[in-house]
Scaffold this motif. Structure first.
Motif, short mmCIF file in Angstrom:
data_model
loop_
_atom_site.label_atom_id
_atom_site.label_comp_id
_atom_site.label_asym_id
_atom_site.label_seq_id
_atom_site.Cartn_x
_atom_site.Cartn_y
_atom_site.Cartn_z
N UNK A 1 -5.07 7.58 -1.44
CA UNK A 1 -3.97 8.13 -2.23
C UNK A 1 -2.63 7.60 -1.74
N UNK A 2 -2.46 7.52 -0.43
CA UNK A 2 -1.23 6.96 0.13
C UNK A 2 -1.09 5.50 -0.29
N UNK A 3 -2.19 4.76 -0.28
CA UNK A 3 -2.16 3.36 -0.70
C UNK A 3 -1.71 3.20 -2.14
N UNK A 4 -2.18 4.07 -3.02
CA UNK A 4 -1.76 4.00 -4.43
C UNK A 4 -0.28 4.34 -4.57
N UNK A 5 0.19 5.32 -3.80
CA UNK A 5 1.62 5.66 -3.85
C UNK A 5 2.47 4.50 -3.36
N UNK A 6 2.03 3.87 -2.29
CA UNK A 6 2.76 2.71 -1.76
C UNK A 6 2.83 1.61 -2.81
N UNK A 7 1.70 1.37 -3.48
CA UNK A 7 1.66 0.32 -4.50
C UNK A 7 2.61 0.63 -5.66
N UNK A 8 2.78 1.91 -5.97
CA UNK A 8 3.66 2.29 -7.09
C UNK A 8 5.13 2.29 -6.70
N UNK A 9 5.41 2.61 -5.44
CA UNK A 9 6.80 2.73 -4.99
C UNK A 9 7.44 1.39 -4.67
N UNK A 10 6.67 0.43 -4.21
CA UNK A 10 7.24 -0.83 -3.76
C UNK A 10 7.19 -1.87 -4.86
N UNK A 11 8.17 -2.75 -4.87
CA UNK A 11 8.13 -3.86 -5.81
C UNK A 11 7.01 -4.80 -5.40
N UNK A 12 6.60 -5.67 -6.31
CA UNK A 12 5.50 -6.59 -6.02
C UNK A 12 5.80 -7.47 -4.82
N UNK A 13 7.01 -7.98 -4.71
CA UNK A 13 7.36 -8.86 -3.58
C UNK A 13 7.32 -8.11 -2.25
N UNK A 14 7.90 -6.91 -2.22
CA UNK A 14 7.90 -6.14 -0.98
C UNK A 14 6.47 -5.73 -0.62
N UNK A 15 5.69 -5.30 -1.60
CA UNK A 15 4.31 -4.92 -1.36
C UNK A 15 3.52 -6.10 -0.81
N UNK A 16 3.74 -7.29 -1.36
CA UNK A 16 3.05 -8.49 -0.88
C UNK A 16 3.35 -8.72 0.59
N UNK A 17 4.61 -8.61 0.98
CA UNK A 17 4.99 -8.83 2.38
C UNK A 17 4.45 -7.72 3.29
N UNK A 18 4.53 -6.48 2.85
CA UNK A 18 4.02 -5.36 3.64
C UNK A 18 2.52 -5.51 3.86
N UNK A 19 1.80 -5.81 2.78
CA UNK A 19 0.34 -5.97 2.90
C UNK A 19 -0.01 -7.18 3.77
N UNK A 20 0.66 -8.30 3.53
CA UNK A 20 0.37 -9.50 4.31
C UNK A 20 0.58 -9.29 5.79
N UNK A 21 1.73 -8.75 6.15
CA UNK A 21 2.03 -8.49 7.56
C UNK A 21 1.11 -7.40 8.11
N UNK A 22 0.83 -6.39 7.29
CA UNK A 22 -0.07 -5.32 7.71
C UNK A 22 -1.47 -5.83 8.02
N UNK A 23 -2.02 -6.67 7.13
CA UNK A 23 -3.35 -7.23 7.38
C UNK A 23 -3.35 -8.13 8.61
N UNK A 24 -2.31 -8.92 8.79
CA UNK A 24 -2.23 -9.77 9.99
C UNK A 24 -2.13 -8.92 11.25
N UNK A 25 -1.36 -7.83 11.20
CA UNK A 25 -1.27 -6.93 12.36
C UNK A 25 -2.63 -6.28 12.65
N UNK A 26 -3.35 -5.89 11.60
CA UNK A 26 -4.69 -5.32 11.81
C UNK A 26 -5.65 -6.36 12.38
N UNK A 27 -5.48 -7.62 12.02
CA UNK A 27 -6.32 -8.69 12.58
C UNK A 27 -6.10 -8.78 14.09
N UNK A 28 -4.86 -8.71 14.51
CA UNK A 28 -4.57 -8.74 15.95
C UNK A 28 -5.10 -7.48 16.62
#
Length: 185
Positions: A54-81
């Motif tokens: 549910x939080x993920x869906x809210x984040x997707x609705x609140x953020x613009x596509x560009x910001x969401x792309x950067x948040x997700x990209x950096x988030x996934x890379x941080x989780x990889x580390x």
């Protein structure tokens, strides 16, 4: 279907050697009642990942596509580390208390998942796919794939798995998802 399969595989891999899998082993050794432990893991995971999705869906609705792309990209890379850092279990249950094995497992698993990489992955996957049910179903299934055998087979199975290689594979998959999100694929 892609969200379900990716969520299942990613969480099943990420959960190998995770603190919640260690908790499953600990509960199995302590209580020796696999069915209430497995049901407790399922209920706690469903509740925790439903909230995270549910939080993920809210984040997707609140953020613009560009910001969401950067948040997700950096988030996934941080989780990889983060995947490369071994987990250790912080707390050990002393007794089953008044809640019994099922209740103790539910509470401990729900709390152990708070802020855990699989919970954060659920948030990120729900935001990336903009899908609640397939992500929550997949991440819950992934948790059960990793933890149910730990409950029934205990330490014998855990010591035979190439945990480091599995963590490296999960980290690589998270890194690919991070790059994928950053590039906007």
């Amino acid at each position: 279907m892609e969200a379900l399969l990716l969520s299942t595989g990613l969480v099943a891999l990420a959960e190998i050697g995770d603190k919640t899998q260690l908790l499953a082993l600990l509960l199995a050794a302590r209580f020796r009642k696999p069915w209430p432990i497995a049901w407790g893991i399922l209920v706690a995971t469903l509740a925790n990942h439903a909230l995270a999705g549910s939080v993920g869906l809210l984040v997707a609705r609140w953020l613009t596509d560009d910001i969401l792309r950067w948040v997700l990209g950096i988030g996934f890379l941080a989780m990889a580390v983060w995947m490369l850092i071994p987990d250790q279990l912080d707390a050990q249950p002393e007794t089953q208390g008044r809640w019994g094995v099922f209740g103790t497992t539910c509470v401990l698993f729900f709390l152990a998942e708070m802020g855990d990489k699989t919970q954060l992955a659920t948030v990120a996957l729900a935001a990336q796919f903009n899908a609640w049910f397939p992500v929550v179903a997949g991440t819950t299934l992934g948790m059960m794939i990793a933890n149910a055998p730990a409950v029934w087979l205990g330490d014998r199975m855990a010591h035979r798995l190439p945990v480091r290689a599995i963590h490296l594979g999960a980290a690589a998959l998270l890194a690919v998802l991070g790059v994928w999100a950053l590039w906007g694929w």
